[in-house]
Design an enzyme around this catalytic site. Structure first.
Site, PDB file in Angstrom:
ATOM      1  N   HIS A   8     -64.219  64.707 143.685  1.00  0.00           N
ATOM      2  CA  HIS A   8     -62.784  64.617 143.931  1.00  0.00           C
ATOM      3  C   HIS A   8     -62.262  63.291 143.394  1.00  0.00           C
ATOM      4  CE1 HIS A   8     -59.630  62.861 146.646  1.00  0.00           C
ATOM      5  NE2 HIS A   8     -59.008  63.952 146.244  1.00  0.00           N
ATOM      6  N   HIS A  27     -65.689  64.998 164.225  1.00  0.00           N
ATOM      7  CA  HIS A  27     -66.138  66.087 165.089  1.00  0.00           C
ATOM      8  C   HIS A  27     -67.542  66.566 164.726  1.00  0.00           C
ATOM      9  CE1 HIS A  27     -64.166  67.994 161.623  1.00  0.00           C
ATOM     10  NE2 HIS A  27     -64.919  69.058 161.840  1.00  0.00           N
ATOM     11  N   GLY A  40     -43.932  70.075 149.153  1.00  0.00           N
ATOM     12  CA  GLY A  40     -44.537  70.243 147.836  1.00  0.00           C
ATOM     13  C   GLY A  40     -44.988  71.675 147.592  1.00  0.00           C
TER      14      GLY A  40
END
Length: 303
Positions: free
Chosen positions: A103, A168, A255
């Protein structure tokens, strides 16, 4: 042409270069471009599907302007009336479980009160962690950071460890990388340095991934390795939908929803209370999904 228009034009050009590099390395798939426009602005969503190596990829460019809403104020903590933002956001999901997810995001945000900043980073999420790949990845990031400021790598590496974390699950999303936000240039020289930094990261990003494509793009894999890939993709989905600031801001600002959610994989899975076999590649990977690993000095071979 003002600053943000200059940046937007450059980022748009970089989007095209990233797409061309990845297409050439894959050898089969092609990016399809979707031009979108809304009241707040527009952009280009470039989507790659079903290539030789890349299963799904997105390289998105946007340039938007609009009214600064109370919800944005809660997220950003600044007082303003209007905002403008431009950036590139990209993600690649591979076919092969031995290939990592990668990414990259670079962005510039400006408010009508005179406050503006750069943000972005690159991070790597292997499905199966091979330490030597994580080591080389972090060395490339450090070399790029050091060209601009020797403090960048360590500061932004720590930021990535803290940001790309699933509380989590008590695990990092992958092997981290660098992440930075709210870098506010205090002078024209500082502006140019930070702008060049984001450009360098944008050009480094596809080169990093092409290296992994050449190494593992056609590597053989088992059914259990493919099953594990789908489970790790599930973790990726959890982060993007629950914690990712870009996803939250993009949806809040009105968006393009399809572009914002293009980061999600084509397929993912969840198994209730899944526990991997002791000593296998799954357990080894889970053991390295921790904050604070010094990949620059990591010893990948047993002593």
């Amino acid at each position: 042409m003002n600053k943000i228009e200059k940046i937007a034009r450059t980022y748009s050009d970089l989007q095209k270069k990233i797409c061309n590099t990845l297409e050439s390395a894959d050898g089969k798939g092609k990016f399809s471009s979707d031009q979108w426009e809304k009241e707040i602005g527009g952009g280009t969503t470039a989507i790659f599907q079903n290539g030789n190596i890349i299963e799904k990829g997105a390289v998105n460019f946007s340039f938007v302007k609009g009214k600064y809403s109370p919800e944005m104020k809660k997220i950003l903590g600044e007082n303003a009336q209007h905002y403008a933002a431009t950036g590139i956001s990209s993600i690649i999901h591979p076919q092969n479980p031995w290939m990592p997810i990668i990414h990259m995001n670079v962005r510039y945000f400006a408010l009508d009160n005179g406050i503006s900043w750069f943000g972005g980073g690159i991070d790597l999420t292997p499905h199966i962690i091979e330490p030597e790949d994580a080591i080389s990845f972090h060395h490339l990031l450090k070399e790029t950071c050091d060209r601009f400021d020797t403090r960048f790598y360590q500061d932004y590496k720590q930021w990535a460890d803290d940001y790309y974390f699933l509380p989590h699950r008590n695990e990092t999303r992958g092997v981290g990388g660098i992440f930075f936000d709210r870098l506010k240039p205090g002078s024209s020289e500082e502006f140019e340095k930070l702008f060049e930094f984001t450009k360098s990261l944008s050009l480094l990003y596809p080169d990093i991934y092409v290296g992994y494509m050449k190494k593992n793009g056609h590597r053989s894999y088992s059914e259990s390795e493919k099953e594990w890939q789908l489970l790790r993709r599930g973790r990726y989905v959890e982060f993007n939908l629950v914690h990712d600031r870009g996803t939250k801001f993009g949806l809040e600002s009105g968006g393009n929803t399809e572009s914002i959610l293009a980061s999600l994989p084509a397929n993912a899975s969840w198994k209730y209370n899944y526990s991997p076999e002791p000593g296998g590649f799954e357990e080894n990977t889970l053991g390295l999904l921790k904050k604070g690993i010094d990949w620059i000095h990591f010893n990948s071979k047993p002593t």
